[in-house]
Structure formats: structure tokens, C-alpha cells
Write an enzyme that holds these catalytic residues in place. Structure first.
Site, PDB file in Angstrom:
ATOM      1  CG  HIS A 160     -13.447  25.551  11.336  1.00 35.04           C
ATOM      2  ND1 HIS A 160     -13.162  24.200  11.820  1.00 35.04           N
ATOM      3  CD2 HIS A 160     -12.885  26.368  12.229  1.00 35.04           C
ATOM      4  CE1 HIS A 160     -12.513  24.301  13.072  1.00 35.04           C
ATOM      5  NE2 HIS A 160     -12.092  25.444  13.391  1.00 35.04           N
ATOM      6  CG  ASP A 201      10.240  10.583  -0.860  1.00 37.45           C
ATOM      7  OD1 ASP A 201      10.895  11.511  -1.345  1.00 37.45           O
ATOM      8  OD2 ASP A 201       9.665  10.608   0.108  1.00 37.45           O
TER       9      ASP A 201
HETATM   10  C1  PEP Z   1       5.910   8.819  -0.665  1.00 38.09           C
HETATM   11  O1  PEP Z   1       7.315   8.899  -0.489  1.00 38.09           O
HETATM   12  O2  PEP Z   1       5.591   8.338  -1.576  1.00 38.09           O
HETATM   13  C2  PEP Z   1       5.174   9.158   0.388  1.00 38.09           C
HETATM   14  C3  PEP Z   1       3.916   8.656   0.499  1.00 38.09           C
HETATM   15  O3  PEP Z   1       5.667   9.884   1.480  1.00 38.09           O
HETATM   16  P1  PEP Z   1       5.635  11.390   1.418  1.00 38.09           P
HETATM   17  O4  PEP Z   1       4.920  11.873  -0.133  1.00 38.09           O
HETATM   18  O5  PEP Z   1       5.083  11.945   2.432  1.00 38.09           O
HETATM   19  O6  PEP Z   1       7.104  11.818   1.269  1.00 38.09           O
HETATM   20 MG    MG Z   2       8.172   9.784   1.053  1.00 36.58          MG
END
Ligand code: PEP
Ligand code: MG
Length: 580
Positions: free
Chosen positions: A191, A457
Site C-alpha cells: 500500500h 515475446d
Molecule cells: C510481450 O510479449 O511483449 C508482452 C507485452 O507480453 P508479456 O510481457 O506479458 O509476455
Molecule cells: Mg507476451
């Protein structure tokens, strides 16, 4: 001079004199009572609870406090705890059983509950112990007839140094007088951290021993950007930080001036800058940093809690809270993305050799249909409270997308049959974070309303480099020509179908990449709230034509290091950016 390092929980820099706030540890007496006294002890408890409730009502209604929505919610949750019959039942049962005074029984019951919760593996539950401690201490102080000293009376600007801050202390304190907060306890989602961020008070938490190191009135430097706290600095350090502080303040003033202005290039291209959030409490900060919407609410945090999967109702409330708080600004909620590196026992394949390539995100949802439908129902029901967009993660091709869209249609039909209202034309988009999706983006674009590029990703899968593996981190290159070509391909394919393209991976919030992305044609950048003003400043000081020229030049380059060097050189010269 002593230097301490903790968790950088709220950005900013402060130099000031310490106010060491000592939490009192009341001595709780223990004595036997007769059975005849039982009723009188219960009445003492009710009276103390009533007084504790009126204290909280008093904080809520006091005119000199500008309370935020978060803070009112927190005080309401304390009022609810004071009305929780199950807790008081356990105190009464124990009272009858032990025949000991009520303050001792209350103290013991709370201690056992706190012990149990503090061992939980869930950070959220552990941090809720502060609320229980806070409420029970307030009641205990009334039983012991002691006045609780208050931070509301702070008369001069100080750096608040404390072991931990009770949530209601954080709410009641005179925030205008608190230059910074440093604490032994606390983490990024506590918090105190949330309140500090929403009031833009620099904070360094989790310092373990700061209350033993700092004396009242001693000079302290707090760097909430790096998590450094310097106690009793020498003259040279003081001058160095005074300079950093001046530069930071100047920089902040410049950036905050942009808040109400649009992110528009010099030649009139309007860009949408939005926020990414993990928990609903981050919404206030997103708005105060000038975001025009939420580009990605990662819904998975709701699913990763030890009490199990959230019901439709729990999800509906969370989504509604975020949508309403964004006050008609568009909100993009991403459907469940667990698996890979985000695991929970209930939703985990234990036998996978390559979980990052395995049963995760939309793949998991398409095989756990009821789980997916429950989330879609909650989202559709929440859609009537504002402007919602639904986004599917990890789509790898058209068949997968069609299946997800069919299920969405089934859920809509079920709601229609039951006369449950929802937004019929709710926009649906997908994340482009798998290379096969990028390569077939022309096909996918015909089926959805928007794309959001997940570079975290997309880079990992394109270069085949695990985003969490330090040993091969040198290969994780946002400016790899393969990545840049994919981004360009996605944007061009989307534009050909009249779709707008967002990016919600970390690359979108990296100021070094802003001009290149703009030049490649990106329409929307989504990032953590604090990054928004800097990217906005860059966009406002350049023309789309200039950005396109830079993007065109780097498309000709063959090596990542050449792209990287060219872009950094450009950004260093063209902007007053600290580029490493
Ligand atoms: C990404 O893969 O760019 C994304 C925004 O998702 P996360 O980081 O939650 O995998
Ligand atoms: Mg992702």
C-alpha cells in the site's frame, strides 16, 4: 555517511531531515476474569470497535485531507473488517474458553492470524497483513485507552523513516509535509508504494535496518529512481545530489507540462500513448501521466493467487473497477496469459520440456473452455461500464484465432439469451508476438479490429533467445534486422486493411526506439505510466517525415550492431537524451 540500498518503490529524489516515526508496541496486560465478567468484556470490545470505526469515519470526512479513490477504498475495507462477524466470533469463543481479559485474547487471535498469513507464498496476501495489524491495533489502543500518535500533524517537511507504515497512517498522514518515505519493510505492490506513487512521493522500501541507522533530524538523501538512501552525507555527496535533484525537478516540470497536450508530431500525425498495468491500483498513475487509455491490462495476476481461480464475479468486479476508473478512455484487457514463465499449480503442465513453447496463453484457454468462457463472460458484462477492447495473447495463426472468435460468439449468444447487457460491437484484437502471426498478419488483419505487437515475446521467438536467460542476453536484440522487418511487415499489413497497430512490449516505452517505431508507422505506444511523458516529448519534437527517413535508413542496414549504433547516435544528437 552511510549508504543503504533498497527497493526503488516510487521515483524521484529528495534531500531532507529525518522524522523517525516509532511504531509503539503496546504492552498488553494478561489477567484472569470470572465467568460473570464475560458479558462486560464483550461490551468493552464492542465499544472499542465502535470508537475505532468512528476514528476511520473521521479520517474519511476530515476536510484537510484530499483523499484519493484508492484511499477511500482502503478505509472502507478497514470499516468492513471491523464488521466481520467471523473474526469477532473467534475472539468471543476464545474469551469464553480461556477466561482471560479481552485485550489479551484479541492480541493473541490477531497474532496467530498474522503468523499464518505472513507465511503465505502470495505477496498480495502477505501485504494484507498490514491492514489486519492496523485495524486491530486501533481497537487495542482504544481498549487500553491510549491515544495513537498521528502523522496527520506533521508540521514541517521531512523524510519519513519508519519500520512499516500502517495503511491508515499512510492515508491520514499530511502528505504535503512528506518529502520521501524510507522503510525497513515493504515491496513494490505494498500500500505504501502505491500511495507514494500516486502522490509522487519518492520512496525506497525494504531497507531492513534503516530505522536502526537513521536518527531523528539527521540529514538523508533518498533516490527513489535507483533505490539508494544516503544517511548523513558528506559535503561532496550532498552537492552531487543537489545537482541531480535540480536536474530531475527541471526535467519533471518540463515533462509534466506536456500532460494535457497530445502526442502529435510536428507535421500533425497523432499518436496514442497508453499505459500497461498489472493491478487495478495502477490506474491513477496512468491517468496522471497523461495516458489516453490502457493499452494492456495483464489479467493473469488475478489468476495467480493461492486462493484459486477467480470466479466470474471477482473478475467482473476487477474489470469494472478498471474500466470505470479510466472514465470512458479506451481500456484493452488481455485475456489470460499464464504458462511459460507465469505459472500457477492449478494451470500448469508439469511434464513439458519447453514450457515457453508449450501449453500457455490462448492455447491453454482453448483447451480449458469453461475457464476461457468465464473470463469472456466477465469481460462482456463489464463492457457496459465504459470503453472496453478484448485482446487475445499468443495467437499463432488463423485457425486458432477463428476458434477463439467462435467461443466469444458463443458466450455473446448465451448472454443474449439471458438478457444480460453487453457491448455488441466490442472491438477484438490480438497480440502479435509469435513470428508465424507476424508472417500471416495480412490474413489475420481481416478478422480483427486491432493488433498489438508484443515485442518481449516476438524478439524471444524470432531470434530463438530465452528472454530470461542472462547467459544469452547479448542475443536479445530489439534492433535485430529480423525483428525490425517483422514489425514493419505487421504494420504495413494492418494498415492495408485499415487497422491501427499498437505495441505493448517493453520496446514501446524505450525512448531510444521511439523515432524508429514512429517512422515504421506505429499508431499506438503502450508502456508503464512513468515512461509516457518522455516518449511524448520525443514525438512532439519530431516530424513523421524525419522519423520515416531514419526508419528507411535503418531498413537498409544488415547488422544489429549497425542499426543500434545508427539509432543511438541519431537520438544522442537530435535529442537531449542520455543514451548508453
Ligand atoms: C510481450 O510479449 O511483449 C508482452 C507485452 O507480453 P508479456 O510481457 O506479458 O509476455
Ligand atoms: Mg507476451
Amino acid at each position: 555517511m552511510t549508504e543503504l540500498r533498497g527497493i526503488a518503490a516510487s521515483p524521484g529524489i529528495a534531500i531532507g531531515r529525518a522524522f523517525v516515526y516509532q511504531e509503539e508496541h503496546p504492552q498488553v496486560p494478561q489477567y484472569k476474569i470470572s465467568e460473570k465478567k464475560l458479558e462486560a468484556e464483550k461490551e468493552r470490545l464492542s465499544a472499542a470497535v465502535e470508537r475505532a470505526s468512528s476514528d476511520i469515519e473521521g479520517i474519511k470526512n476530515s476536510s484537510h485531507q484530499d483523499l484519493e479513490q484508492d484511499e477511500i477504498r482502503l478505509l472502507d475495507s478497514h470499516l468492513m473488517m471491523l464488521q466481520d462477524p467471523s473474526f469477532f466470533e473467534s475472539v468471543y469463543n476464545r474469551l469464553e474458553q480461556d477466561l482471560l481479559n479481552v485485550e489479551w485474547v484479541l492480541h493473541q487471535t490477531v497474532r496467530e492470524l498474522l503468523d499464518k498469513l505472513s507465511q503465505s507464498s502470495d505477496a498480495y496476501l502477505r501485504e494484507r497483513t498490514a491492514d489486519i495489524h492496523d485495524v486491530s491495533k486501533r481497537v487495542l489502543n482504544h481498549l487500553l485507552e491510549r491515544d495513537r500518535n498521528s502523522l496527520a500533524d506533521l508540521k514541517e517537511e521531512r523524510v519519513l523513516v519508519t519500520h512499516d507504515l500502517m495503511p491508515s497512517d499512510a492515508v491520514a498522514m499530511n502528505k504535503r509535509m512528506v518529502r520521501a518515505i524510507v522503510m525497513d519493510a515493504g515491496g513494490k505492490t505494498s500500500h505504501t508504494a502505491i500511495i507514494a506513487r500516486s502522490f509522487e512521493i519518492p520512496a525506497v522500501l525494504g531497507l531492513s535496518t534503516v530505522t536502526r541507522t537513521v536518527r531523528d533530524d539527521e540529514q538523508v538523501i533518498v533516490d527513489g529512481n535507483t533505490g539508494v538512501v544516503i544517511v548523513d552525507p558528506d559535503q561532496e555527496t550532498l552537492e552531487k545530489y543537489q545537482k541531480i535533484l535540480n536536474e530531475w525537478q527541471e526535467h519533471e516540470v518540463q515533462l509534466m507540462r506536456l500532460n494535457s497536450l497530445a502526442a502529435e508530431t510536428r507535421d500533425g500525425k497523432l499518436i496514442f500513448l497508453k499505459g500497461n498495468i498489472d493491478i487495478p491500483e495502477e490506474v491513477d498513475s496512468v491517468i496522471s501521466h497523461g495516458a489516453v487509455g490502457l493499452g494492456m491490462y495483464r489479467s493473469e495476476l488475478l489468476f495467480l493467487r493461492p486462493e484459486g481461480l477467480p470466479s466470474e464475479e471477482t473478475q467482473y468486479e476487477a474489470y469494472r473497477q478498471v474500466i470505470e476508473a479510466m472514465d470512458r478512455r479506451p481500456v484493452t484487457i488481455r485475456t489470460l496469459d499464464v504458462g511459460g514463465d507465469k505459472v500457477t499449480d492449478r494451470l500448469q503442465a508439469h511434464d513439458e520440456k519447453n514450457p515457453i513453447l508449450g501449453w500457455r496463453a490462448i492455447r491453454l484457454c482453448l483447451s480449458e473452455i469453461e475457464l476461457f468462457k468465464t473470463q469472456l463472460r466477465a469481460l462482456l458484462r463489464a463492457s457496459v461500464h465504459g470503453t472496453l477492447r478484448i485482446m487475445f495473447p499468443m495467437i499463432s495463426g488463423i485457425q486458432e484465432l477463428n476458434r477463439a472468435l467462435d467461443i466469444l460468439e458463443e458466450v455473446k449468444a448465451e448472454l443474449r439469451d439471458r438478457n444480460v447487457p453487453f457491448e455488441e460491437d466490442i472491438p477484438v484484437g490480438i497480440m502479435i508476438e509469435v513470428p508465424s502471426a507476424a508472417l500471416t498478419s495480412d490474413i489475420l488483419a481481416r478478422k480483427v479490429d486491432f493488433f498489438s505487437i508484443g515485442t518481449n515475446d516476438l524478439i524471444q521467438y524470432t531470434i530463438a533467445v530465452d528472454r530470461g536467460n542472462e547467459r544469452i542476453a547479448y542475443l536479445y536484440e530489439p534492433f535485430h534486422p529480423g525483428v525490425i522487418r517483422l514489425i514493419k511487415m505487421v504494420i504495413d499489413n494492418a494498415h492495408a486493411e485499415g487497422l491501427s497497430v499498437a505495441m505493448c512490449g517493453e520496446m514501446a516505452g524505450d525512448p531510444v526506439a521511439s523515432v524508429v517505431l514512429l517512422g515504421l508507422g506505429l499508431d499506438e505506444f503502450s508502456m508503464s505510466a512513468v515512461g509516457i511523458p518522455e516518449v511524448k516529448q520525443i514525438i512532439r519534437s519530431i516530424s513523421l517525415a524525419e522519423a520515416e527517413e531514419l526508419a528507411g535508413n535503418i531498413m537498409e542496414l544488415r547488422k544489429s550492431e549497425d542499426v543500434d549504433r545508427t539509432v543511438r547516435e541519431y537520438m544522442r544528437q537530435r535529442f537531449d537524451l542520455v543514451v548508453y
